[in-house]
Design an enzyme around this catalytic site. Structure first.
Site, PDB file in Angstrom:
ATOM      1  N   ASP A 234       0.803  -1.221   0.000  1.00 30.57           N
ATOM      2  CA  ASP A 234       0.000   0.000   0.000  1.00 30.57           C
ATOM      3  C   ASP A 234       0.838   1.274   0.000  1.00 30.57           C
ATOM      4  O   ASP A 234       0.312   2.359  -0.172  1.00 30.57           O
ATOM      5  CB  ASP A 234      -0.928  -0.009   1.222  1.00 30.57           C
ATOM      6  CG  ASP A 234      -1.972   1.094   1.184  1.00 30.57           C
ATOM      7  OD1 ASP A 234      -2.552   1.332   0.107  1.00 30.57           O
ATOM      8  OD2 ASP A 234      -2.214   1.733   2.229  1.00 30.57           O
ATOM      9  N   SER A 258      -6.773   5.949  -0.484  1.00 33.71           N
ATOM     10  CA  SER A 258      -7.058   4.630  -1.044  1.00 33.71           C
ATOM     11  C   SER A 258      -8.551   4.339  -0.951  1.00 33.71           C
ATOM     12  O   SER A 258      -9.182   4.596   0.073  1.00 33.71           O
ATOM     13  CB  SER A 258      -6.282   3.550  -0.274  1.00 33.71           C
ATOM     14  OG  SER A 258      -4.889   3.792  -0.334  1.00 33.71           O
ATOM     15  N   GLN A 308      -5.090  -1.410  -7.013  1.00 33.63           N
ATOM     16  CA  GLN A 308      -5.727  -0.465  -6.105  1.00 33.63           C
ATOM     17  C   GLN A 308      -6.233   0.744  -6.884  1.00 33.63           C
ATOM     18  O   GLN A 308      -5.535   1.269  -7.744  1.00 33.63           O
ATOM     19  CB  GLN A 308      -4.748   0.032  -5.040  1.00 33.63           C
ATOM     20  CG  GLN A 308      -5.368   1.011  -4.048  1.00 33.63           C
ATOM     21  CD  GLN A 308      -4.359   1.517  -3.018  1.00 33.63           C
ATOM     22  OE1 GLN A 308      -3.851   2.626  -3.143  1.00 33.63           O
ATOM     23  NE2 GLN A 308      -4.079   0.710  -2.016  1.00 33.63           N
TER      24      GLN A 308
END
Length: 317
Positions: A234, A258, A308
Site C-alpha cells: 500500500d 485509497s 488499487q
C-alpha cells in the site's frame, strides 16, 4: 497487544507488535427488523473478534497498509487449525474496501466471519471497526497446497537494489517529521526512477519500479510474511498515477486516499529478502486513479499481483 507505554521503538519490532492481535472472543451477527423476516431464514452467524493497536503517523490517520495487514492476520488466525491431511491453508487473495479514515490514537477491532470451509478453500470476511463503524471491509480466501498449471510473466531486467540509495541515504539528515517517518519505516524502499516524496519525477510516465524489503528478519511464519507484504503493497502503488501528472507527495494541492485494494498471492514469499515491485497506472479519470503492481522475489518468481484504485484529487489552489 501493547499499549502506548510499551510500544517498541525499533520500526520492525513495532510492526510485528501491531500484527500481534489479541483475541477477544466471539460475537453474534443477526438480522432483525426486516419486513417478512418471519417467513425467511436470513440466518445467524458468529464472528471471532480481535483487537489490534494502531501505529502513529505524521498526519494522524491510520496507514491503510497497516489495516490490510491486520485483517490478513485476523483472518489467518481463524484458519490456522484447519488441516485435513493436505497441509495448512495459506492466503491466496484478498479484496477490500476502505470506507473511513482510521484514527491512529485508537485501537481497531477486527470481526472475522467464517463464510465457508470447503475441501480445499476457506473464505473469510473481515470488518475493521473503530468507534462502532467499519473503516475497512475485506473478503479473503485461503487454499491448501495444490499442484496444477504453472506459468508467469518474466521479472523485468532492472538494476539491483545495491545500486540505489536507501531512504536513510536520501532523508536521514532532513529534520522534518515526514522525513523521520520515512527513515523509520519497517520496510525499506529503493526507487529505480527516484522517489517523488519531495519533488516530482523527471519524466511524466505512468510506471515505476521499487525494490522493497523488511529491515530485519521476520518470523518463519507464512502468514506474517503475507501480512507484511500486504502492508508494504500500500505504500507506493498510487505513485504511478501522480508521477504521470508531475506531482509529488508533499504537494499541498494533492488529496489522495485509497478506495479499494485487491491482492493475489501466487507463490511463497520471503519479505525479509528483496522484492521488486513493478507498478503502472493504466488509467486516471473522475478524480480516481488505478494502480497495478507485480511483485517478484529475488529469484525472479512472481509472488503477488496487486491492484488499487485511489481518490487522487488536486485542488486548484
Amino acid at each position: 497487544m501493547t499499549d502506548d507505554s510499551t510500544v517498541p521503538t525499533e520500526p520492525l519490532a513495532d510492526l510485528l507488535a501491531t500484527l500481534d492481535l489479541e483475541e477477544l472472543g466471539t460475537a453474534r451477527i443477526t438480522v432483525e427488523g426486516v419486513d417478512g423476516a418471519e417467513s425467511i431464514d436470513l440466518g445467524e452467524s458468529g464472528a471471532s473478534v480481535f483487537l489490534g493497536r494502531s501505529q502513529r503517523t505524521p498526519h494522524g490517520r491510520v496507514f491503510g497498509g497497516q489495516v490490510l495487514a491486520q485483517c490478513v492476520m485476523a483472518a489467518g488466525r481463524t484458519v490456522a487449525d484447519i488441516d485435513d491431511g493436505d497441509g495448512p491453508r495459506h492466503i491466496h487473495s484478498l479484496h477490500g474496501y476502505f470506507m473511513r479514515p482510521g484514527d491512529d490514537t485508537k485501537p481497531i477491532r477486527f470481526a472475522v466471519e467464517r463464510m465457508r470451509d470447503g475441501r480445499s478453500f476457506s473464505t473469510r470476511r473481515v470488518h475493521a471497526i473503530q468507534d462502532g463503524l467499519p473503516i475497512l471491509s475485506m473478503i479473503t480466501s485461503f487454499q491448501e497446497q495444490a499442484d496444477g498449471l504453472d506459468h508467469q510473466d518474466p521479472m523485468p531486467q532492472v538494476p539491483g537494489p545495491d545500486t540505489l540509495p536507501s531512504l536513510q541515504d536520501v532523508f536521514g539528515t532532513v529534520d522534518h517529521p515526514a522525513a523521520r517517518h520515512l527513515v523509520n519505516r519497517p520496510v525499506e524502499h529503493r526507487h529505480l526512477e527516484g522517489d517523488i516524496f519531495a519533488a516530482p519525477g523527471p519524466e511524466l510516465v505512468a510506471h515505476q519500479s521499487v525494490w522493497l524489503k523488511a529491515i530485519g528478519e521476520l518470523p518463519d511464519d507464512p502468514l506474517v510474511h503475507a501480512a507484511v507484504l500486504a502492508y508494504a503493497s500500500d505504500y507506493t502503488l498510487l505513485e504511478s498515477v501522480i508521477r504521470r501528472h508531475g506531482l509529488a507527495w508533499n504537494d499541498r494541492r494533492l488529496r489522495p486516499a485509497s478506495l479499494d485494494h485487491a491482492m493475489w498471492f501466487h507463490r511463497p514469499v520471503a519479505v525479509d529478502d528483496w522484492i521488486l515491485y513493478a507498478q503502472e497506472s493504466p488509467s486516471a479519470s473522475g478524480g480516481r486513479g488505478l494502480g497495478i503492481g507485480r511483485m517478484f522475489g529475488a529469484d525472479g518468481a512472481l509472488v503477488a499481483t496487486v491492484a488499487q484504485e485511489g481518490m487522487v484529487r488536486v485542488k486548484k489552489s
